[in-house]
Enzyme design. Structure first.
Site, short mmCIF file in Angstrom:
data_model
loop_
_atom_site.label_atom_id
_atom_site.label_comp_id
_atom_site.label_asym_id
_atom_site.label_seq_id
_atom_site.Cartn_x
_atom_site.Cartn_y
_atom_site.Cartn_z
N CYS A 26 8.49 -7.82 -1.43
CA CYS A 26 7.10 -7.41 -1.20
C CYS A 26 6.15 -8.25 -2.05
O CYS A 26 6.46 -8.57 -3.20
CB CYS A 26 6.90 -5.93 -1.57
SG CYS A 26 7.44 -4.80 -0.32
N GLU A 77 3.72 0.12 0.63
CA GLU A 77 3.07 0.89 -0.42
C GLU A 77 2.89 2.35 0.01
O GLU A 77 3.09 3.27 -0.79
CB GLU A 77 1.73 0.25 -0.78
CG GLU A 77 1.86 -1.04 -1.56
CD GLU A 77 2.29 -2.26 -0.74
OE1 GLU A 77 2.55 -3.31 -1.35
OE2 GLU A 77 2.38 -2.18 0.51
N ASP A 96 12.63 16.47 -8.34
CA ASP A 96 12.94 16.48 -9.77
C ASP A 96 12.35 17.70 -10.46
O ASP A 96 13.00 18.33 -11.29
CB ASP A 96 12.41 15.21 -10.43
CG ASP A 96 12.69 15.18 -11.92
OD1 ASP A 96 13.87 15.34 -12.30
OD2 ASP A 96 11.73 15.03 -12.70
#
Length: 157
Positions: free
Chosen positions: A76, A114, A128
């Site tokens: 990228c 992105e 998480d």
């Protein structure tokens, strides 16, 4: 020359040369989901999840990740992002969260990666922050939902 733009004539990976392209206004959106138990969703809505402001933290993590996409995805191009927005909404059926991103730039290449990175990292952050109370969570459905700008023009899923 290879018809695959990220491979050279010898099959080695390379970053595409975009130096001759014109900078244009470009936007991409992406979406994904994190499913969870109804009890997990209730704790987030009540603000009683053990790790605090789950949604706000995940939205911020997604924004930060979009800005670092070129460091995570080897081929990228680093881009000057002009807007990154991540929105997380809770959903009752099935229980969980819908994560959406919008990314903009004025550059020579698009911002689909992105937008996808923002959604992916926001989902990972939700996971998480909630894994201590729900190990059944599933992340999925991460996809580009639209893009605009550039030579190929606009596209909407």
């Amino acid at each position: 020359m290879s018809s695959l733009t990220h491979l050279d004539d010898n099959g080695r990976a390379r970053m595409v040369d975009v130096s001759e392209k014109q900078a244009t206004s470009r936007t991409a959106t992406a979406a994904g989901k994190l499913s969870c138990r109804p009890e997990t969703l209730a704790q987030v809505r009540a603000g009683t999840a053990p790790k605090g402001s789950v949604i706000q933290t995940a939205e911020l993590a997604g924004i930060m990740a979009a800005k670092r996409t070129a460091e995570l995805i080897p081929l990228c191009h680093p881009l000057p992002l002009t807007k990154v927005e991540v929105r997380i909404e809770s959903e009752d059926k099935p229980p969980g969260f819908r994560v959406e991103s919008e990314v903009r730039t004025n550059a020579v290449t698009g911002v689909e990666m992105e937008a996808l990175t923002a959604v992916s990292v926001a989902c990972l952050t939700l996971f998480d922050m909630l894994k201590a109370i729900d190990r059944t969570m599933v992340i999925g459905g991460i996809e580009v939902t639209s893009k605009s700008g550039g030579k190929s023009g606009d596209w909407h899923r």
